[in-house]
Design a protein around this motif. Structure first.
Motif, PDB file in Angstrom:
ATOM      1  N   SER A 177       0.788  -1.145  -0.064  1.00 58.86           N
ATOM      2  CA  SER A 177      -0.094   0.116   0.024  1.00 58.86           C
ATOM      3  C   SER A 177       0.912   1.255   0.035  1.00 58.86           C
ATOM      4  N   ALA A 178       0.349   2.335  -0.596  1.00 66.63           N
ATOM      5  CA  ALA A 178       1.032   3.709  -0.332  1.00 66.63           C
ATOM      6  C   ALA A 178       0.177   4.716  -0.356  1.00 66.63           C
ATOM      7  N   HIS A 234       1.339   8.704  -3.318  1.00 68.84           N
ATOM      8  CA  HIS A 234       2.184   8.097  -4.069  1.00 68.84           C
ATOM      9  C   HIS A 234       1.399   7.373  -5.190  1.00 68.84           C
ATOM     10  N   ARG A 237       0.359   3.543  -5.047  1.00 70.33           N
ATOM     11  CA  ARG A 237      -0.622   3.190  -4.066  1.00 70.33           C
ATOM     12  C   ARG A 237      -2.050   3.661  -4.539  1.00 70.33           C
ATOM     13  N   TRP A 254       6.340   0.479   2.842  1.00 71.78           N
ATOM     14  CA  TRP A 254       5.712   1.983   2.873  1.00 71.78           C
ATOM     15  C   TRP A 254       5.732   2.629   4.063  1.00 71.78           C
ATOM     16  N   TYR A 255       6.011   1.957   5.441  1.00 78.03           N
ATOM     17  CA  TYR A 255       6.339   2.737   6.805  1.00 78.03           C
ATOM     18  C   TYR A 255       7.567   3.396   6.433  1.00 78.03           C
ATOM     19  N   THR A 309       9.324   4.468   3.947  1.00 81.25           N
ATOM     20  CA  THR A 309       9.429   5.433   3.025  1.00 81.25           C
ATOM     21  C   THR A 309       8.670   6.355   3.530  1.00 81.25           C
ATOM     22  N   PHE A 349       0.673   6.882   5.992  1.00 85.01           N
ATOM     23  CA  PHE A 349       0.283   5.986   4.766  1.00 85.01           C
ATOM     24  C   PHE A 349      -1.067   5.064   5.273  1.00 85.01           C
TER      25      PHE A 349
END
Length: 456
Positions: free
Chosen positions: A29-30, A34, A37, A75-76, A78, A83
């Motif tokens: 997920s994003a 993003h 995402r 995702w976390y 980044t 998110f």
């Protein structure tokens, strides 16, 4: 997610075969900002928007570590925790009707991980983020004990205004399987369904598979299995009957109680604990022997001192220099209780100061293969005069380490742990109590927990 074969148990109408609701996991997920995402969510969720068959989406899945910290993911790392909120907003933009859920494992009881989930859901809803439901996966194991506060935990989430569900229920055991383990497993299944039935906002229970023949458990947990309600030959197990009877509102076809347990024998007496053993009961009614209740004889009202799934127990939290007369009753999977066993009488030894001082009694709140949470460790002033400080000591099994604690100052020397009161909970009036808790890690597949709690 571990299986595509699911059996959904709806708390009010029975059992239905269903499909796995599509999920957009934390690892895939994003945020809206993003492009990948946003595109993924809009394409997957948007494709089924307005389809009455899809009633909910697992938007964010398994984002917490067992200690309550955020789980590492692309995702976390980044984009940070934001998110999560952005994923829910993207899902709502793609589907305005379906419920949007967050889901995780080891959050069935009240512990560090479930509290982190609770705080997150509370914060998100306060921000207007469309979190509609919370899923408790429910991968339980009889050797680690049952999370007895599961109903309390469900209710606190429900009080936030969300729907709750048990999404991936199975109850594994260490092999080989036997009738005693089957009975304990049946009790766990019954307890989960009963907890859901007792919480108005609980929408249902999904059993994570159909038959032991195709369960994911043996491939993941070495030496464990038999986690489902049908065996490898597609025959109904006691757990099937337990689920059926719980859905029927407690109606049971087993009116026969277990046989009476043997006379308990007491040993290992300390100022605040005693060990009991007794001859096991048998059950012929069909629902299986589920365990034992231990009571103190006190006249018109006999308080329950503890429960055990085997024919032994270590009673804790007793008072120093005190005589106890104790008896045992067996219980079966249908809730029938046996007659009282003959009683045993014993007297605890004197505590510090000849019967004063304090006692410590610990409860293992939740366990998993590589760790556990002990909470509460209840510290009680067993004297009549106030105390202004306390120290609890206990022992970690070999290979265990302490990974966190709260409401106490904790030091570790080898496997010996010393917990001293914090500045705000050291003063206890006579008979007063306070508590602290801690989290530990252990070798993967272990079942031991700390022991030898003493207070001074």
């Amino acid at each position: 997610m571990h299986s595509s074969s699911l059996l959904r148990v709806l708390a009010s109408v029975g059992m239905l075969v269903t499909f796995l609701l599509p999920a957009v996991s934390a690892e895939a997920s994003a945020p809206l900002r993003h492009p990948r995402r946003s595109h993924h969510i809009s394409q997957v969720v948007g494709r089924y928007a307005g389809n009455a068959t899809v009633v909910s989406w697992d938007v964010v899945n398994e984002v917490f570590d067992d200690n309550g910290g955020m789980r590492t993911s692309f995702w976390y790392n980044t984009l940070g925790q934001s998110f999560i909120a952005d994923a829910f907003r993207a899902a709502r933009a793609a589907d305005s009707d379906a419920r949007l859920c967050i889901n995780d494992y080891n959050v069935e009881g009240v512990n560090a991980k479930s509290t982190a989930m609770y705080n997150l859901v509370s914060s998100l809803r306060q921000q207007g983020v469309p979190v509609d439901c919370v899923g408790f996966q429910g991968h339980l194991a009889i050797q680690y004990g049952f999370p007895n506060d599961i109903q309390q935990n469900m209710q606190r989430f429900a009080d936030l205004g969300v729907q709750v569900r048990v999404t991936e229920l199975d109850v594994r055991m260490q092999m080989p399987r036997d009738s005693s383990k089957d009975a304990t497993q049946a009790t766990y299944y019954r307890n989960v369904v009963n907890a859901c039935n007792a919480v108005a906002a609980c929408a249902g229970v999904t059993i994570w598979g159909f038959t032991d023949k195709y369960s994911w458990v043996p491939d993941t947990f070495a030496g464990q299995g038999a986690a489902l309600i049908y065996d490898e030959s597609y025959q109904r197990k006691p757990s099937y009957t337990a689920v059926h009877d719980a859905l029927a509102g407690g109606t049971t076809t087993d009116p026969t109680p277990p046989t009476t347990p043997g006379t308990p024998a007491a040993g290992n007496l300390t100022s605040d604990s005693a060990s009991l053993t007794w001859t096991a009961s048998t059950d012929s009614g069909g629902s299986g022997l589920a365990g034992y209740n231990v009571y103190r004889e006190q006249g018109t009202t006999d308080p329950q001192l503890g429960q055990s799934t085997t024919n032994s127990i270590n009673l804790t939290g007793l008072s120093p220099s005190t005589q106890y007369q104790v008896y045992v009753r067996a219980r079966d999977g249908a809730g029938n209780l046996s007659a009282n066993s003959p009683p045993v009488t014993f007297t605890t030894v004197a505590g510090p100061g000849g019967g004063g001082g304090c006692t410590a009694a610990a409860t293992v709140q939740t366990q998993w293969n590589s760790g556990y949470v002990v909470q509460p460790v209840t510290v009680t002033n067993s004297g009549t005069s106030a105390i202004t400080g306390w120290t609890v000591t206990f022992t970690l099994p070999a290979g265990h380490t302490l990974t966190g604690s709260w409401n106490a100052a904790v030091t570790v020397s080898g496997q010996s742990v010393t917990a001293r009161n914090a500045g705000y909970n050291g003063t206890l009036a006579g008979g007063g109590s306070t508590s602290f808790g801690f989290q530990g890690s252990r070798p993967n597949g272990g079942t031991q927990t700390p022991s030898g709690y003493t207070c001074a």
